[in-house]
Structure formats: structure tokens, C-alpha cells
Enzyme design. Structure first.
Site, PDB file in Angstrom:
ATOM      1  CG  ASP A  76      -7.582   0.415  -1.197  1.00 33.04           C
ATOM      2  OD1 ASP A  76      -6.964   0.183  -2.328  1.00 33.04           O
ATOM      3  OD2 ASP A  76      -7.945   1.908  -1.039  1.00 33.04           O
ATOM      4  CG  ASP A 154       7.326   1.068   2.687  1.00 29.16           C
ATOM      5  OD1 ASP A 154       6.407   1.437   3.249  1.00 29.16           O
ATOM      6  OD2 ASP A 154       7.717  -0.045   2.220  1.00 29.16           O
TER       7      ASP A 154
END
Ligand code: IMP
Length: 197
Positions: A76, A154
């Protein structure tokens, strides 16, 4: 040593495969009847609890099947923004799917700064034990969305250990060498028995 990664995120599978293959481990996505199982993420918990919950759910799914004895990896991760008290943190997926990257950029103000970090926890179930590895990647939220590689946040995250580009502008090898996931997976791999090749 062969590891089944319990995730629906193919980007994570290829990142983990790239990182762990260098260390002698093979990684494949856990598929039940040909499909990645949908694992429930408890929303109000920390990332450790979410990783443990994913391992438990995956174990229930493989119990009584030919995969019962498999080594299972769950992970996670999330983006934690300093000026927002760690938000979105465990709610990262939800936030990505709702306000998205433009929404995060709108929350940034010149006064509060742009410091943030990605955190990941990798949990590996093997023979009744669970091993954990943590990884952090510190950096800043960019001014603009930039780059088409990677996934999630990102294109708005500039890691301190990079050269000023966002993770979305890096190849997966470049990203993995400094990323939270790369670090978490390396840490957990060090706790496992050396793989027999
Ligand atoms: P989860 O671990 O699948 O719950 O991921 C949570 C969310 O965190 C993802 O949907 C992404 O929004 C974000 N996230 C986690 N790791 C990364 C990463 O390496 N790059 C970009 N976003 C990430």
C-alpha cells in the site's frame, strides 16, 4: 523464489518485477480464475493496516486452491503532502479518482510550500509469517503536470534524489532506483531467505 503480487495495478506489478528480478525473485500478478481480485481497501486506516488487510483478503482467496502455498506480496502506498497535514495519504486512490492531479495543484499555495513524500509499505506472506518493508521518497509537488510515464501522481511529483524531473518524466528503472516502492521492496527482500536460483 516466486512471488504473487495481490494488486490490480499493472504498473505496480511491472515496477516490483523489475526491482525484485534483480534480487533473484520472480513476480507475477495474483490472478484468481484469470482475473486480478478486487481487494477492499479500508479507508480510515494507515497504510500498514491496509497492506495487512490486503494480505488477509488474498490469503482467503487462495485458500483451498492450488495457490494456497504461494508467497504473496501486498503493498500500500500514498502521497503525503506536508502543508495539507499528510493529505491525501491513505485516501490517495480516492483523491486521484476524484479531484485528480489538477485538484491537488489547486490546493497548493505559495505560503505553505510544496514539500511532500510518497510512502509505501510492502508486506510479504510466506509460510504463515508476514514480513514488512517500508520506503519513503521525499520531494516536492511540481507547478505543472509533466510527463507521461509511470502512473498516479507521478507527473506532479519531483523527487529530491532525482535531477528536477517529475517521476512521470523518468523511465521505470530511474524511478524504481529512488522510489518509495523500490525502497520498500528492497527492504522486505532483505528479510526473506536468499532465493535459490
Ligand atoms: P494504492 O497503494 O493502490 O492504494 O495506491 C494509492 C494511490 O497512491 C494510487 O492510486 C496513486 O494515486 C498513489 N501512488 C502510490 N504509489 C504511487 C507512485 O509510485 N506514483 C504515483 N502515484 C502513486
Amino acid at each position: 523464489m516466486h512471488i504473487l503480487f495481490a494488486t490490480g495495478n499493472k504498473h505496480k506489478v511491472s515496477e516490483a518485477s523489475e526491482i525484485l528480478s534483480h534480487l533473484g525473485y520472480g513476480v507475477e500478478q495474483l490472478l484468481i480464475r484469470g482475473k486480478a481480485p478486487e481487494l477492499i481497501e479500508p479507508q480510515a486506516e494507515g497504510i500498514e493496516e491496509v497492506a495487512i488487510s490486503k494480505i488477509k483478503q488474498a490469503r482467503e482467496l487462495v485458500m483451498g486452491t492450488e495457490l494456497e502455498g504461494s508467497i504473496i506480496l501486498a503493498e500500500d502506498s500514498g502521497l503525503f503532502i506536508d502543508s495539507l497535514g499528510g493529505f491525501p495519504g491513505p485516501y490517495s486512490s480516492y483523491v486521484e479518482n476524484t479531484i485528480g492531479l489538477p485538484g491537488i495543484l489547486q490546493l497548493m499555495t505559495p505560503e505553505t510550500g510544496r514539500r511532500a513524500e510518497f510512502r509505501a509499505i510492502a508486506a510479504v506472506y510466506i509460510d504463515g509469517n508476514i514480513f514488512f518493508g517500508n520506503g519513503i521518497c521525499e520531494g516536492e509537488i511540481s507547478e505543472e503536470i509533466s510527463g507521461e510515464m509511470g502512473f498516479g501522481f507521478d507527473p506532479i511529483f519531483i523527487p529530491d534524489d532525482g535531477d528536477g524531473r517529475t517521476c512521470g518524466e523518468m523511465s521505470s528503472m530511474e524511478k524504481s532506483s529512488i522510489s518509495h516502492r523500490g525502497r520498500a521492496l528492497k527492504a522486505v527482500s532483505e528479510l526473506l531467505n536468499p532465493p535459490s536460483k
